[in-house]
Design an enzyme around this catalytic site. Structure first.
Site, short mmCIF file in Angstrom:
data_model
loop_
_atom_site.label_atom_id
_atom_site.label_comp_id
_atom_site.label_asym_id
_atom_site.label_seq_id
_atom_site.Cartn_x
_atom_site.Cartn_y
_atom_site.Cartn_z
N LYS A 117 -25.26 -119.32 1.04
CA LYS A 117 -23.88 -119.41 0.54
C LYS A 117 -22.99 -119.89 1.67
O LYS A 117 -23.03 -119.35 2.78
CB LYS A 117 -23.41 -118.03 0.05
CG LYS A 117 -22.18 -118.09 -0.83
CD LYS A 117 -22.46 -118.75 -2.18
CE LYS A 117 -22.51 -117.75 -3.31
NZ LYS A 117 -23.04 -118.36 -4.55
N THR A 160 -28.19 -116.86 -3.41
CA THR A 160 -27.04 -117.12 -2.55
C THR A 160 -25.95 -116.10 -2.86
O THR A 160 -25.18 -115.72 -1.98
CB THR A 160 -26.51 -118.55 -2.73
OG1 THR A 160 -25.95 -118.70 -4.03
CG2 THR A 160 -27.61 -119.58 -2.52
N ARG A 180 -1.41 -103.94 -1.79
CA ARG A 180 -2.23 -105.15 -1.76
C ARG A 180 -1.95 -105.88 -0.46
O ARG A 180 -1.04 -105.52 0.29
CB ARG A 180 -1.89 -106.05 -2.95
CG ARG A 180 -0.47 -106.61 -2.89
CD ARG A 180 -0.17 -107.63 -4.00
NE ARG A 180 1.17 -108.18 -3.82
CZ ARG A 180 1.69 -109.15 -4.54
NH1 ARG A 180 1.00 -109.68 -5.53
NH2 ARG A 180 2.91 -109.61 -4.30
N GLN A 217 8.60 -113.20 -4.27
CA GLN A 217 9.95 -113.67 -4.56
C GLN A 217 10.98 -112.83 -3.80
O GLN A 217 11.92 -113.36 -3.19
CB GLN A 217 10.22 -113.57 -6.08
CG GLN A 217 9.49 -114.59 -6.94
CD GLN A 217 8.12 -114.16 -7.42
OE1 GLN A 217 7.42 -113.40 -6.75
NE2 GLN A 217 7.69 -114.67 -8.56
N HIS A 271 -4.06 -115.26 -2.52
CA HIS A 271 -4.59 -114.01 -3.06
C HIS A 271 -5.78 -113.49 -2.25
O HIS A 271 -6.67 -114.26 -1.88
CB HIS A 271 -5.04 -114.23 -4.51
CG HIS A 271 -3.96 -114.76 -5.39
ND1 HIS A 271 -2.75 -114.10 -5.57
CD2 HIS A 271 -3.87 -115.88 -6.13
CE1 HIS A 271 -1.99 -114.80 -6.39
NE2 HIS A 271 -2.63 -115.89 -6.74
#
Ligand SMILES: O=c1[nH]c(=O)c2[nH]c(=O)[nH]c2[nH]1
Length: 309
Positions: free
Chosen positions: A20, A65, A182, A230, A258
């Site tokens: 990979k 992979t 996050r 924002q 992200h």
């Protein structure tokens, strides 16, 4: 082993490897309020006895992979240390786990992050990529008035906590889970226009102003909890416009880069917001312009500056 029979050309398998490529792993170490970030792009390729896969379609030796990718994330749970150590761990893992894997090639790029300095102090969980940004400037002179727009792009920043996204509308296409913790990361493109008066008065020290605006953008990104990119853009603009009366407006174009939490439970590991998959696309694209209330929105100095709304 060869697949040869009398009706086909005789073929041998030459050098081969597979795996990979470009597994983007971000490891946040968060035992204390001073988070550490390790950000890598890892490629894993195995070498060994894979004749049957090529000749017979027999995958008994083919460690997928996908498994190689998962292994990168799983081993990152214990930290990276250095890219060299991490690659050595991968090499040892694959060659000891699977008898027919005799070797391989493992490669990594590591991206360097520095702490954002906010009010003279290194921030605990807000980072800026080292030396990536490009400064830019545009001057427009039409008739009497001279306009100056300064800016930067490629200012890559990340906060490893103090960001969330909740309260958005839900419809039948909504799958995004609300989160109050996050990673928020973006490459800031920003431009700011000086007032014609400040330019006419010769009142602007452009180098000082650039350094200060850059620092304020970073502080605005770092300081407050972010309810959305924002809102963070607004906080960044507010800081600049509060401190710089000679600046009339700012424009931003910022990808929301992200970082998805990797589910390590299939490997018997927890993941308390430590190991992330850094996706490159698609990305959110958040753009906003902010100006003083007293300034009109039709300044044609912006004509020809692409990349902003
Ligand atoms: O800061 C964000 N703003 C959005 O508009 C948005 N949309 C989304 O899916 N995630 C996020 N995050």
């Amino acid at each position: 082993m060869t697949p040869n029979n009398e009706n086909t050309s005789r073929i041998v398998l030459g050098k081969n490897q597979y795996g990979k490529a470009e597994v983007r792993v971000v490891k946040i170490t968060r035992d204390t309020d001073r988070h550490e970030i390790e950000d890598l792009n890892v490629t894993s390729q195995l070498r060994g006895d894979f004749d049957a896969a090529h000749f017979d379609g027999d995958n008994a030796h083919v460690v997928p992979t996908d498994t190689q990718k998962n292994t990168v994330y799983g081993l990152a749970r214990d930290g990276v240390g250095s890219p060299e150590e991490f690659l050595l761990r991968l090499a040892n893992h694959f060659t000891s786990e699977f008898g027919w894997v005799t070797g391989g090639r493992w490669e990594a790029e590591q991206y360097a992050w520095e702490r954002i300095v906010s009010h003279g102090e290194e921030h605990g969980h807000s980072f800026v990529r080292r030396g990536q940004e490009v400064r830019n400037a545009v001057v427009v002179k039409d008739g009497g008035a001279v306009q100056v727009i300064s800016g930067l792009n490629g200012l890559t920043v990340l906060k490893s906590t103090q960001s969330g996204f909740v309260g958005y509308p839900q419809d039948r296409f909504t799958t995004l889970q609300e989160t109050t913790d996050r990673i928020l990361a973006t490459d800031v493109s920003a431009r700011w226009r000086y007032s014609t008066e400040a330019i006419a008065n010769g009142a602007v020290d452009f180098n000082k102003s650039y350094d200060d605006v850059r620092a304020l953008l970073l502080e605005g990104f770092a300081e407050e909890y972010s309810y959305a990119l924002q809102q963070t853009l607004f906080q960044m603009a507010q800081k600049v416009l509060d401190a710089h009366p000679e600046i009339d407006e700012l424009r931003f174009s910022t990808p929301n880069k992200h970082h998805f939490l990797v589910d390590l439970t299939p490997f018997g590991l927890d993941n308390p917001n430590e190991v992330f998959y850094a996706a490159d696309r698609p990305y959110g694209l958040i753009e906003a312009n902010f100006r003083r209330e007293t300034v009109t929105d039709d300044n044609n100095a912006w004509d020809g500056i692409a990349g902003f709304c």
